[in-house]
Design a protein around this motif. Sequence first.
Motif, short mmCIF file in Angstrom:
data_model
loop_
_atom_site.label_atom_id
_atom_site.label_comp_id
_atom_site.label_asym_id
_atom_site.label_seq_id
_atom_site.Cartn_x
_atom_site.Cartn_y
_atom_site.Cartn_z
N ALA A 55 0.84 -1.21 0.00
CA ALA A 55 0.00 0.00 0.00
C ALA A 55 0.87 1.25 0.00
O ALA A 55 0.61 2.22 -0.73
CB ALA A 55 -0.92 -0.01 1.23
N ARG A 56 1.92 1.24 0.82
CA ARG A 56 2.82 2.40 0.87
C ARG A 56 3.55 2.57 -0.46
O ARG A 56 3.72 3.68 -0.95
CB ARG A 56 3.83 2.24 2.01
CG ARG A 56 3.20 2.25 3.40
CD ARG A 56 4.26 2.37 4.49
NE ARG A 56 5.13 1.22 4.58
CZ ARG A 56 4.93 0.17 5.37
NH1 ARG A 56 3.87 0.12 6.15
NH2 ARG A 56 5.80 -0.83 5.41
N LEU A 57 3.96 1.46 -1.05
CA LEU A 57 4.65 1.51 -2.33
C LEU A 57 3.74 2.06 -3.42
O LEU A 57 4.16 2.90 -4.23
CB LEU A 57 5.17 0.12 -2.71
CG LEU A 57 5.85 -0.03 -4.07
CD1 LEU A 57 7.03 0.93 -4.22
CD2 LEU A 57 6.31 -1.47 -4.28
N LEU A 58 2.50 1.63 -3.42
CA LEU A 58 1.55 2.14 -4.42
C LEU A 58 1.39 3.65 -4.30
O LEU A 58 1.35 4.36 -5.31
CB LEU A 58 0.18 1.47 -4.25
CG LEU A 58 -0.02 0.17 -5.03
CD1 LEU A 58 -1.35 -0.47 -4.64
CD2 LEU A 58 0.02 0.42 -6.53
N THR A 59 1.33 4.13 -3.08
CA THR A 59 1.21 5.57 -2.86
C THR A 59 2.46 6.29 -3.37
O THR A 59 2.36 7.34 -4.02
CB THR A 59 1.00 5.88 -1.36
OG1 THR A 59 -0.12 5.15 -0.88
CG2 THR A 59 0.78 7.37 -1.14
N ALA A 60 3.61 5.72 -3.08
CA ALA A 60 4.87 6.32 -3.56
C ALA A 60 4.92 6.34 -5.08
O ALA A 60 5.32 7.34 -5.70
CB ALA A 60 6.07 5.55 -2.99
N LEU A 61 4.48 5.24 -5.70
CA LEU A 61 4.52 5.17 -7.16
C LEU A 61 3.54 6.16 -7.78
O LEU A 61 3.79 6.71 -8.85
CB LEU A 61 4.22 3.74 -7.62
CG LEU A 61 5.29 2.70 -7.27
CD1 LEU A 61 4.85 1.31 -7.71
CD2 LEU A 61 6.63 3.06 -7.91
N GLU A 62 2.42 6.37 -7.11
CA GLU A 62 1.46 7.38 -7.58
C GLU A 62 2.12 8.75 -7.54
O GLU A 62 2.03 9.53 -8.50
CB GLU A 62 0.22 7.34 -6.69
CG GLU A 62 -0.93 8.22 -7.15
CD GLU A 62 -1.58 7.70 -8.43
OE1 GLU A 62 -1.68 6.47 -8.62
OE2 GLU A 62 -1.98 8.56 -9.25
N SER A 63 2.79 9.03 -6.45
CA SER A 63 3.50 10.30 -6.30
C SER A 63 4.59 10.44 -7.36
O SER A 63 4.86 11.55 -7.85
CB SER A 63 4.10 10.38 -4.89
OG SER A 63 4.97 11.47 -4.78
N LEU A 64 5.23 9.35 -7.71
CA LEU A 64 6.29 9.37 -8.73
C LEU A 64 5.73 9.37 -10.15
O LEU A 64 6.48 9.42 -11.11
CB LEU A 64 7.21 8.15 -8.54
CG LEU A 64 8.16 8.21 -7.33
CD1 LEU A 64 8.75 6.82 -7.03
CD2 LEU A 64 9.28 9.21 -7.57
N GLU A 65 4.39 9.27 -10.25
CA GLU A 65 3.73 9.21 -11.56
C GLU A 65 4.26 8.04 -12.38
O GLU A 65 4.55 8.16 -13.57
CB GLU A 65 3.92 10.54 -12.33
CG GLU A 65 3.30 11.73 -11.61
CD GLU A 65 3.66 13.06 -12.27
OE1 GLU A 65 3.52 14.09 -11.57
OE2 GLU A 65 4.08 13.08 -13.43
N ALA A 66 4.39 6.91 -11.72
CA ALA A 66 4.99 5.74 -12.35
C ALA A 66 3.99 5.02 -13.25
O ALA A 66 2.87 4.74 -12.84
CB ALA A 66 5.49 4.77 -11.27
N THR A 67 4.43 4.77 -14.48
CA THR A 67 3.64 3.98 -15.43
C THR A 67 4.56 2.95 -16.07
O THR A 67 5.80 3.10 -16.03
CB THR A 67 3.00 4.86 -16.51
OG1 THR A 67 4.04 5.57 -17.19
CG2 THR A 67 2.01 5.85 -15.91
#
Lengths: 165, 67
Positions: A55-67
């Motif tokens: 869950a924390r990683l998903l939030t971080a990836l969202e912040s990083l705009e990861a695709t």
Amino acid sequence: MPATSQRRFAAILVELRRHNVDFIVVGGVAAGLEGAPVNTLDLDVVHSREPDNLARLLTALESLEATYRTHPGQRLKPDASHLASPGHQLLMTRFGPLDVLGTIGRSRDYKALLTHTVELELADDLRVRVLNLETLIAVKEEVGGEKDVAMLPVLRRTLEEKRRR
Amino acid sequence: MVVTATRKEADLDDDDQLRCAEPVYSEDGVDLTLIRWMLSLTPAERLDVLEGFAESMAEIRARNVTA
């Protein structure tokens, strides 16, 4: 388009730490941080697949705009099921390429690798876990691909030099 | 008169200093001087080196993108 003229790896690591993600730096950046004179364009990390960390990683990836950079025009984002898998998520963030890996080598996951890490201070308030050189070499030997085998001499010689110091 | 050019003792010392006591390359061709340089840096400095390469490559690629 990833930002240039800034410390891209550091920016990604700061963001992961800011979101309290449990991860281990592996790959070329780990080798370089351990003293090997290598070059790399992407940051590789193995993450803990505990549900809270996902869950924390998903939030971080969202912040990083990861695709997914495997589907450049489609801007596909990873979800929890992707990150829970042992597979490799090849992503592009606003700071550059980031590979988020469930396992490496012979199915070595975060738990298995953790005892083979060192904690390095990269900046004020930025300490990260990095896979040690001995285990980086072992993983490359396990993978055995041409690219990995090609890097082995410089990693092995670096380990020898470190041990001499 | 025959003049024999001889090397001064100081030159011989300089030449001797150029010859490294430690090997420069490993038997499998790895440049050991680069390893020793990286190992002389702190982890933060090593990250700067990695970042510098990645940044340079990104800038060069951006300059050479063809339409």
